[in-house]
Design an enzyme around this catalytic site. Sequence first.
Site, PDB file in Angstrom:
ATOM      1  N   ASP A 165       0.812  -1.222   0.000  1.00  0.00           N
ATOM      2  CA  ASP A 165       0.000   0.000   0.000  1.00  0.00           C
ATOM      3  C   ASP A 165       0.840   1.264   0.000  1.00  0.00           C
ATOM      4  OD1 ASP A 165       0.876  -0.410   2.614  1.00  0.00           O
ATOM      5  OD2 ASP A 165      -1.092  -0.913   3.386  1.00  0.00           O
ATOM      6  N   ASN A 194      -8.185  -2.861  13.772  1.00  0.00           N
ATOM      7  CA  ASN A 194      -9.561  -3.196  13.372  1.00  0.00           C
ATOM      8  C   ASN A 194      -9.599  -4.416  12.447  1.00  0.00           C
ATOM      9  OD1 ASN A 194      -8.598  -2.236  10.956  1.00  0.00           O
ATOM     10  ND2 ASN A 194      -9.886  -0.409  10.875  1.00  0.00           N
ATOM     11  N   HIS A 230      -7.673  -4.891   9.785  1.00  0.00           N
ATOM     12  CA  HIS A 230      -7.362  -4.676   8.363  1.00  0.00           C
ATOM     13  C   HIS A 230      -6.031  -5.308   7.970  1.00  0.00           C
ATOM     14  CE1 HIS A 230      -5.409  -0.432   9.130  1.00  0.00           C
ATOM     15  NE2 HIS A 230      -4.439  -1.287   8.933  1.00  0.00           N
ATOM     16  N   GLU A 238      -9.903  -1.819   4.663  1.00  0.00           N
ATOM     17  CA  GLU A 238     -10.604  -1.432   5.883  1.00  0.00           C
ATOM     18  C   GLU A 238     -11.907  -2.222   6.049  1.00  0.00           C
ATOM     19  OE1 GLU A 238      -9.004   0.196   7.992  1.00  0.00           O
ATOM     20  OE2 GLU A 238      -8.760   2.321   7.559  1.00  0.00           O
TER      21      GLU A 238
HETATM   22  C1  GLP Z   1      -1.189   0.145   8.596  1.00  0.00           C
HETATM   23  C2  GLP Z   1      -0.731  -0.428   7.247  1.00  0.00           C
HETATM   24  C3  GLP Z   1      -0.776  -1.918   7.253  1.00  0.00           C
HETATM   25  C4  GLP Z   1      -0.172  -2.368   8.561  1.00  0.00           C
HETATM   26  C5  GLP Z   1      -1.131  -2.059   9.674  1.00  0.00           C
HETATM   27  C6  GLP Z   1      -0.552  -2.215  11.048  1.00  0.00           C
HETATM   28  O1  GLP Z   1      -2.176   1.091   8.509  1.00  0.00           O
HETATM   29  N1  GLP Z   1      -1.393   0.038   6.094  1.00  0.00           N
HETATM   30  O2  GLP Z   1      -0.132  -2.457   6.133  1.00  0.00           O
HETATM   31  O3  GLP Z   1       0.069  -3.733   8.547  1.00  0.00           O
HETATM   32  O4  GLP Z   1      -1.719  -0.795   9.503  1.00  0.00           O
HETATM   33  O5  GLP Z   1       0.342  -1.188  11.329  1.00  0.00           O
HETATM   34  P1  GLP Z   1       1.396  -1.277  12.497  1.00  0.00           P
HETATM   35  O6  GLP Z   1       2.304  -2.385  12.153  1.00  0.00           O
HETATM   36  O7  GLP Z   1       2.108   0.057  12.486  1.00  0.00           O
HETATM   37  O8  GLP Z   1       0.642  -1.522  13.743  1.00  0.00           O
END
Ligand code: GLP
Length: 247
Positions: free
Chosen positions: A67, A136, A138, A143
Amino acid sequence: MKLICCKDYEDMSKHVAQDILAEVKANPEIVLGLATGSTPEGCYKYMVEAYEAGEADFSKVSSVNLDEYVGLGPDDDQGYRYFMNKHLFDHVNIDKANTYVPNGLAKTSEEACAEHEANIEKLGGIDVQLLGLGGNGHIGFNEPGESFVKGTHIVDLTPGTIEANARFFESIDDVPKQAYSMGVGNILDAQKVILAVSGTRKAQALYEVIYGSICPKVQGSILQLHKNVVIYADEEALSVIREKGLL
Ligand code: GLP
């Protein structure tokens, strides 16, 4: 789904790195699907250490990222291309020409998504996809919603995700409101999926991903349909599963 219980963030990071490094060794021309966020930082650190110790070779590896924020370019220090360079690509012998991140600066969302799809296809698909998990549920930036989306698409980020990611920005107002993300179809197409989960903030989501019904309200639950998923979770992330006596 195979669940590997890890002590803490460091232990999880080491396990994930060892798994990816073994895959790279077995297939030097591997196509890695890569993730950003705080979860994979430790894993990338161990991958860099392995490279510096002469134990890993990324010269023939290609990669494609999950992403990118809409409006952020390669030089933007909050962008995901910048993140990948900083945490991994600048420190190993991967050829950056073989690394792909969605283009946050594309003129239109159609162009950005079509280009990312074309890049995945050009690489012949993803061999090993690394994923983090949103609080959440995702995966990528898919989302919670009413449906699952197959391919790369533009996403309106939820207030919760904007808030969770605000820690990387100067203020919450600086967090982009939209992102490009691979769809769950792209993720399910990978030969193998590695899901890394750390912290109590993810514990409920992890429980739902593994034991809940397959439902677009918890996008990660779709991974139950994949034949080759390995989950590395630390004790904090496992806390809800343990409370329920499932481990
Ligand atoms: C983000 C990213 C995801 C990531 C997730 C968890 O928003 N777009 O690819 O895996 O949320 O993030 P983090 O590892 O900082 O908790």
